[in-house]
Design a protein around this motif. Structure first.
Motif, PDB file in Angstrom:
ATOM      1  N   LEU A  38       0.855  -1.185   0.000  1.00  0.00           N
ATOM      2  CA  LEU A  38       0.000   0.000   0.000  1.00  0.00           C
ATOM      3  C   LEU A  38       0.891   1.234   0.000  1.00  0.00           C
ATOM      4  CD1 LEU A  38      -2.454  -0.979   2.904  1.00  0.00           C
ATOM      5  CD2 LEU A  38      -2.498  -1.762   0.527  1.00  0.00           C
ATOM      6  N   LEU A  39       0.741   2.079  -1.012  1.00  0.00           N
ATOM      7  CA  LEU A  39       1.484   3.333  -1.098  1.00  0.00           C
ATOM      8  C   LEU A  39       0.488   4.484  -1.019  1.00  0.00           C
ATOM      9  CD1 LEU A  39       3.955   2.461  -4.007  1.00  0.00           C
ATOM     10  CD2 LEU A  39       4.459   2.498  -1.547  1.00  0.00           C
ATOM     11  N   ASN A  81      10.122   3.628  -8.063  1.00  0.00           N
ATOM     12  CA  ASN A  81      11.151   2.839  -7.383  1.00  0.00           C
ATOM     13  C   ASN A  81      10.556   1.948  -6.296  1.00  0.00           C
ATOM     14  OD1 ASN A  81      13.058   4.090  -8.988  1.00  0.00           O
ATOM     15  ND2 ASN A  81      13.688   5.571  -7.421  1.00  0.00           N
ATOM     16  N   LEU A  82       9.587   2.469  -5.564  1.00  0.00           N
ATOM     17  CA  LEU A  82       8.968   1.684  -4.492  1.00  0.00           C
ATOM     18  C   LEU A  82       8.159   0.514  -5.056  1.00  0.00           C
ATOM     19  CD1 LEU A  82       7.823   4.604  -2.159  1.00  0.00           C
ATOM     20  CD2 LEU A  82       9.510   2.843  -1.590  1.00  0.00           C
ATOM     21  N   ARG A  83       7.565   0.708  -6.227  1.00  0.00           N
ATOM     22  CA  ARG A  83       6.753  -0.357  -6.828  1.00  0.00           C
ATOM     23  C   ARG A  83       7.589  -1.441  -7.492  1.00  0.00           C
ATOM     24  NH1 ARG A  83       3.404   4.257  -9.818  1.00  0.00           N
ATOM     25  NH2 ARG A  83       1.802   4.726  -8.260  1.00  0.00           N
ATOM     26  N   ALA A  84       8.830  -1.140  -7.780  1.00  0.00           N
ATOM     27  CA  ALA A  84       9.674  -2.073  -8.532  1.00  0.00           C
ATOM     28  C   ALA A  84       9.708  -3.440  -7.854  1.00  0.00           C
ATOM     29  CB  ALA A  84      11.086  -1.511  -8.663  1.00  0.00           C
ATOM     30  N   GLY A  85       9.405  -4.469  -8.610  1.00  0.00           N
ATOM     31  CA  GLY A  85       9.435  -5.840  -8.102  1.00  0.00           C
ATOM     32  C   GLY A  85       8.227  -6.240  -7.299  1.00  0.00           C
ATOM     33  N   LYS A  86       7.250  -5.368  -7.179  1.00  0.00           N
ATOM     34  CA  LYS A  86       6.040  -5.666  -6.405  1.00  0.00           C
ATOM     35  C   LYS A  86       4.914  -6.078  -7.359  1.00  0.00           C
ATOM     36  CE  LYS A  86       7.730  -4.193  -2.389  1.00  0.00           C
ATOM     37  NZ  LYS A  86       7.886  -5.017  -1.175  1.00  0.00           N
ATOM     38  N   ASN A  88       1.829  -6.963  -6.386  1.00  0.00           N
ATOM     39  CA  ASN A  88       0.537  -6.482  -5.871  1.00  0.00           C
ATOM     40  C   ASN A  88       0.740  -5.152  -5.155  1.00  0.00           C
ATOM     41  OD1 ASN A  88      -0.760  -8.974  -6.638  1.00  0.00           O
ATOM     42  ND2 ASN A  88       0.194  -9.904  -4.844  1.00  0.00           N
ATOM     43  N   THR A  89       0.376  -4.078  -5.802  1.00  0.00           N
ATOM     44  CA  THR A  89       0.596  -2.757  -5.214  1.00  0.00           C
ATOM     45  C   THR A  89      -0.562  -1.836  -5.578  1.00  0.00           C
ATOM     46  OG1 THR A  89       2.124  -0.879  -5.089  1.00  0.00           O
ATOM     47  CG2 THR A  89       1.982  -2.024  -7.203  1.00  0.00           C
ATOM     48  N   VAL A  90      -0.882  -0.919  -4.677  1.00  0.00           N
ATOM     49  CA  VAL A  90      -1.951   0.041  -4.917  1.00  0.00           C
ATOM     50  C   VAL A  90      -1.522   1.384  -4.334  1.00  0.00           C
ATOM     51  CG1 VAL A  90      -3.190  -0.598  -2.803  1.00  0.00           C
ATOM     52  CG2 VAL A  90      -4.428   0.522  -4.659  1.00  0.00           C
ATOM     53  N   THR A  91      -1.830   2.454  -5.067  1.00  0.00           N
ATOM     54  CA  THR A  91      -1.484   3.814  -4.638  1.00  0.00           C
ATOM     55  C   THR A  91      -2.768   4.594  -4.413  1.00  0.00           C
ATOM     56  OG1 THR A  91       0.579   3.769  -5.896  1.00  0.00           O
ATOM     57  CG2 THR A  91      -0.284   5.936  -5.288  1.00  0.00           C
ATOM     58  N   LEU A 318       6.284  13.264   1.899  1.00  0.00           N
ATOM     59  CA  LEU A 318       6.480  11.861   2.278  1.00  0.00           C
ATOM     60  C   LEU A 318       5.536  10.970   1.477  1.00  0.00           C
ATOM     61  CD1 LEU A 318       6.503  12.053   6.206  1.00  0.00           C
ATOM     62  CD2 LEU A 318       8.505  11.828   4.733  1.00  0.00           C
ATOM     63  N   ILE A 319       5.933   9.728   1.312  1.00  0.00           N
ATOM     64  CA  ILE A 319       5.071   8.656   0.811  1.00  0.00           C
ATOM     65  C   ILE A 319       5.072   7.564   1.868  1.00  0.00           C
ATOM     66  CG2 ILE A 319       4.740   6.858  -0.939  1.00  0.00           C
ATOM     67  CD1 ILE A 319       6.302   8.717  -2.878  1.00  0.00           C
ATOM     68  N   ASN A 320       3.897   7.115   2.273  1.00  0.00           N
ATOM     69  CA  ASN A 320       3.845   6.015   3.233  1.00  0.00           C
ATOM     70  C   ASN A 320       3.751   4.681   2.501  1.00  0.00           C
ATOM     71  OD1 ASN A 320       1.832   4.032   4.957  1.00  0.00           O
ATOM     72  ND2 ASN A 320       3.406   5.041   6.195  1.00  0.00           N
ATOM     73  N   GLU A 321       4.486   3.709   3.002  1.00  0.00           N
ATOM     74  CA  GLU A 321       4.437   2.342   2.466  1.00  0.00           C
ATOM     75  C   GLU A 321       4.059   1.386   3.586  1.00  0.00           C
ATOM     76  OE1 GLU A 321       7.258  -0.939   0.157  1.00  0.00           O
ATOM     77  OE2 GLU A 321       8.179   0.693   1.313  1.00  0.00           O
ATOM     78  N   ILE A 322       2.972   0.664   3.383  1.00  0.00           N
ATOM     79  CA  ILE A 322       2.587  -0.426   4.275  1.00  0.00           C
ATOM     80  C   ILE A 322       2.650  -1.717   3.473  1.00  0.00           C
ATOM     81  CG2 ILE A 322       0.686  -1.483   5.567  1.00  0.00           C
ATOM     82  CD1 ILE A 322      -0.264   1.294   6.318  1.00  0.00           C
TER      83      ILE A 322
END
Length: 590
Positions: A38-39, A81-86, A88-91, A318-322
Motif C-alpha cells: 500500500l502506497l 522505485n517503491l513499486r519495482a518488483g512488487k 501487488n501494489t496500490v497507490t 512523504l510517501i507512506n508504504e505499508i
C-alpha cells in the motif's frame, strides 16, 4: 460388514501413504501468504512544483537534519522505485489532494492536480475537507467526471500538458460519511475493494467531521456522519461480503512527535488516537491525514491486537508504504507481519521527464491566466484605513459580499460585513489594487488582471448569508474594540456594505459605544429584536476572526467563494473606489 470396513481402512491407508509422498502444496498445505503493498500520500494540495521554503520543501530526519523534498517529478520517481518488483501494489490518497493553494493549480480549477494524480496511477482517494471547498457537485461532476462549467478554457476544462481536454479523475472518489443534510446514505462510494490474485482488500474511506462546518468547506446542505460508527458499519459489511483484509483511509489525523518514522506517546495529540482505539478490530491498518503531520505508530485495536496508524505529512513531502501479508486460506491479514515506513520524497533521484513537462506546462499556463483581464477600476483600492477604520478596499469587499448574496438563491442579504483588521486569524484583504498599470506587459491603467484580483481579496472562503438578530449586529459592531490583557484597547474594524451607516462614541466604555438607533440599514434604525439576513465570509461568521457575536446564526446559504465573487463584481464594472463615509466617530453631544 467386516470385509467392507477392512476395504475402507486399506483404501484410507493407501490414500494417506500417497498424500505423504506428494509435495506439500498438493497435500493441502497452507498456501503461501499474498504480499500486498500500500502506497499512500496525503494533503498534497496541488504542490506539483518543488518548493524551496522550509515548511513546504524540507522535512527533518530522525537526527534533526533537514532533507530537501517534494515536487511531482520526484514523487513520481520515488513511486516507481517503491513499486519495482512488487506484483501487488496500490497507490491512494488520504484526501486534500486538490483545492490547491499554488497559483499554477488554483488558477486552473485544480485540474493540474487531477492530471498528476492520474499519471502516477492513483487508484482512489478519500474526500478531504478541502475537496468540498466549492461544492459536492463540483467534486463529483467536474473533478470526478470531467464535466465543464463556465467558459471552457477560462473557467474550466483547460487543455492539459499532453494536449488533451480535461477528462476528470481516472480514480475513484470515495467517502462513507458525507451525506445530504438529515440523511444517512453516503453521497460517494463508502469503500473500494481491490483484488490481488485470490485475495481482496477493502478500503473504508472517511472524512473529518469538521468538514461541512469548516470555514472553506462550509456546506449547509450536507452532513458528516461520525467516524467510528461509520467505520464499524462498513467493516462489518465488508466482512459479510467475504473481504477480511480491511484498511481505514481517514482524512483525520494527529501528531506523535517530530520523527516521521517515530511514535512518541507523550507527544500524541489529535482525534485520530481515539479513533484508533475504538474502531473495529476487523480493520487491519489506519492511514490518516488532515493534520499535515507525520508518524508511524502501532496502536492496539479494541481486541488488543496491534495495528499500524500512519500519517505522511503534506505537500508531497512523504510517501507512506505499508506491506501486508494476507493469509491465502483465511484471506485475512497476518497482523504480526505488517511493516510500515514513511519515505521522504528526496530530490536526489532523477526527475521524471513526463512530470517535468507537466509542471513546466502548468507554470507557463499560469502566466497566461494571470494576464487575462477581468475588469476595470477608476481609482486605487487600498487597505489603508482612515481614523474610523474604513478603507476603499475594505468597503469594496463588503459591497462584493452584499452583491454576491443578492444574486444567490436564498441569500437576499440586508447588509454585509467584512473584517478588515481581524482580532485573530488571517486577513482576507491581502493586497492593494492600484489604478496605475503594473509591470505585467498585459496591464494598463485601470485594467485589472486575473492574477491581480486573486492576490487582492480572499482566501478561498465562501460568502455565507445567515439570519442573525439585530442585537447580534450591534454586538459585532461593539466587538470592534476589544480590551487586551495589558488593559489596552485594540481597534479591529469591520467594513459594512454601502447601504449601512453607523456612528460610534469612543468616549464610552468598551462594549457600550454603539447605539442601535445610530445604526442605519437602508436608512432605517437597527431593530435589536428583528431578524436580519447578513452576508459575510464563513471564516468571520464562525468566529475565526475573533468576533463572537455571530454565534448561533441560522438558515445559512452558501454563495460563491471570495475569489469568484470578487471577479464577478469586477466584470460588472468599471468599479469606483467607495467613499469612506459609512462609519463616523462622534462624542455624546454629536
Amino acid at each position: 460388514m467386516r470385509s467392507f470396513r477392512s476395504r475402507i481402512a486399506i483404501a484410507a491407508g493407501l490414500a494417506l501413504a500417497t498424500l505423504a509422498a506428494l509435495p506439500p502444496a498438493a497435500a493441502g498445505a497452507r498456501p503461501q501468504p499474498v504480499d500486498v503493498q500500500l502506497l499512500s500520500y496525503t494533503d498534497f494540495h496541488g504542490y506539483i512544483t518543488p518548493q524551496n521554503n522550509t515548511a513546504d520543501g524540507t522535512i527533518k530526519d530522525a537526527q534533526g537534519n533537514p532533507l530537501i523534498v517534494g515536487g511531482a517529478a520526484y514523487m513520481a520517481t520515488h513511486l516507481k522505485n517503491l513499486r519495482a518488483g512488487k506484483a501487488n501494489t496500490v497507490t491512494f490518497s488520504s484526501g486534500d489532494s486538490f483545492s490547491g493553494w499554488p497559483v499554477e493549480v488554483s488558477h486552473h480549477a485544480d485540474e493540474p492536480t487531477i492530471e498528476f494524480m492520474n499519471k502516477i496511477g492513483t487508484s482512489f482517494t478519500t474526500v478531504g475537507n478541502h475537496e468540498l471547498d466549492r461544492s459536492m457537485e463540483f467534486l463529483r461532476d467536474h473533478m470526478g467526471k470531467g464535466e465543464c462549467f463556465g467558459v471552457v478554457g477560462e473557467d474550466s476544462c483547460f487543455t492539459d500538458s499532453a494536449g488533451h481536454p480535461f477528462q476528470g479523475a481516472q480514480f475513484t472518489i470515495s467517502t462513507a460519511n458525507i451525506t445530504r443534510k438529515g440523511e444517512t446514505e453516503p453521497l460517494f462510494k463508502p469503500y473500494v475493494i481491490r483484488r490481488f490474485g485470490k485475495v481482496r482488500v477493502g478500503f473504508i474511506n472517511l472524512t473529518t467531521p469538521t468538514t461541512v462546518n469548516g470555514s472553506t468547506s462550509y456546506q449547509p446542505s450536507l452532513d458528516n456522519l461520525p467516524l467510528v460508527e461509520t467505520a464499524n458499519k462498513y467493516a462489518a459489511e465488508l466482512r459479510k461480503r467475504g473481504v477480511k483484509a480491511i484498511i481505514a483511509n481517514v482524512h483525520e489525523g494527529g501528531a506523535a512527535g517530530n520523527d516521521f518514522n517515530g511514535c512518541n506517546d507523550a507527544a500524541k495529540s489529535g482525534p485520530i488516537w481515539d479513533f484508533a482505539k475504538n474502531a473495529s478490530p476487523d480493520i487491519d491498518a489506519i492511514v490518516t491525514g488532515h493534520w499535515h503531520w507525520f508518524f508511524s505508530c502501532s496502536v492496539p485495536d479494541p481486541a488488543g491486537n496491534p495495528r499500524p496508524v500512519v500519517e505522511a505529512a503534506n505537500h508531497g513531502r512523504l510517501i507512506n508504504e505499508i506491506n501486508l501479508k494476507i493469509d491465502g486460506r483465511t484471506k485475512d491479514v497476518i497482523r504480526e507481519s505488517i511493516t510500515s515506513v514513511n519515505h521522504p520524497v528526496t530530490r536526489d533521484v532523477p526527475a521524471d521527464p513526463e512530470m517535468v513537462k507537466l509542471v513546466d506546462y502548468w507554470n507557463a499556463k499560469e502566466k497566461e491566466t494571470y494576464a487575462r483581464p477581468v475588469g476595470t477600476i477608476t481609482g486605487d483600492l487600498t487597505r489603508t484605513r482612515d481614523a474610523d477604520g474604513e478603507s476603499t478596499l475594505g468597503n469594496l469587499a463588503a459591497d462584493v459580499a452584499y452583491a454576491d448574496s443578492r444574486q444567490t438563491q436564498g441569500g437576499g442579504a440586508d447588509l454585509a460585513m467584512v473584517a478588515v483588521a481581524p482580532v485573530k486569524g488571517s486577513n482576507s484583504l491581502r493586497g492593494d489594487l492600484l489604478y496605475a498599470k503594473g509591470a505585467n506587459p498585459a496591464d494598463a491603467d485601470g485594467k485589472v488582471l486575473f492574477g491581480e484580483a486573486w492576490a487582492t481579496w480572499g482566501y478561498a472562503n465562501p460568502v455565507l448569508t445567515v439570519s442573525v438578530k439585530g442585537s447580534q449586529i450591534e454586538q459585532a459592531l461593539e466587538q470592534q474594540w476589544q480590551t487586551q490583557a495589558n488593559g489596552s484597547v485594540r481597534f479591529a474594524p469591520l467594513a459594512v456594505s454601502g447601504n449601512v451607516r453607523f456612528r460610534y462614541d469612543t468616549t464610552k466604555p468598551v462594549g457600550d459605544r454603539v447605539l442601535p438607533e445610530n445604526v442605519l440599514i437602508n436608512g432605517q434604525p437597527l431593530d435589536p429584536d428583528r431578524s436580519y439576513r447578513l452576508a459575510a465570509l464563513a471564516y468571520t461568521l464562525l468566529g475565526a476572526d475573533g468576533y463572537a457575536a455571530f454565534a448561533g446564526f441560522t438558515d445559512a446559504v452558501r454563495g460563491q467563494r471570495d475569489y469568484e465573487a470578487f471577479r464577478t463584481f469586477l466584470r460588472n464594472g468599471p468599479v469606483t473606489p467607495p467613499a469612506l463615509d459609512r462609519a463616523v466617530a462622534v462624542n455624546t453631544a454629536g
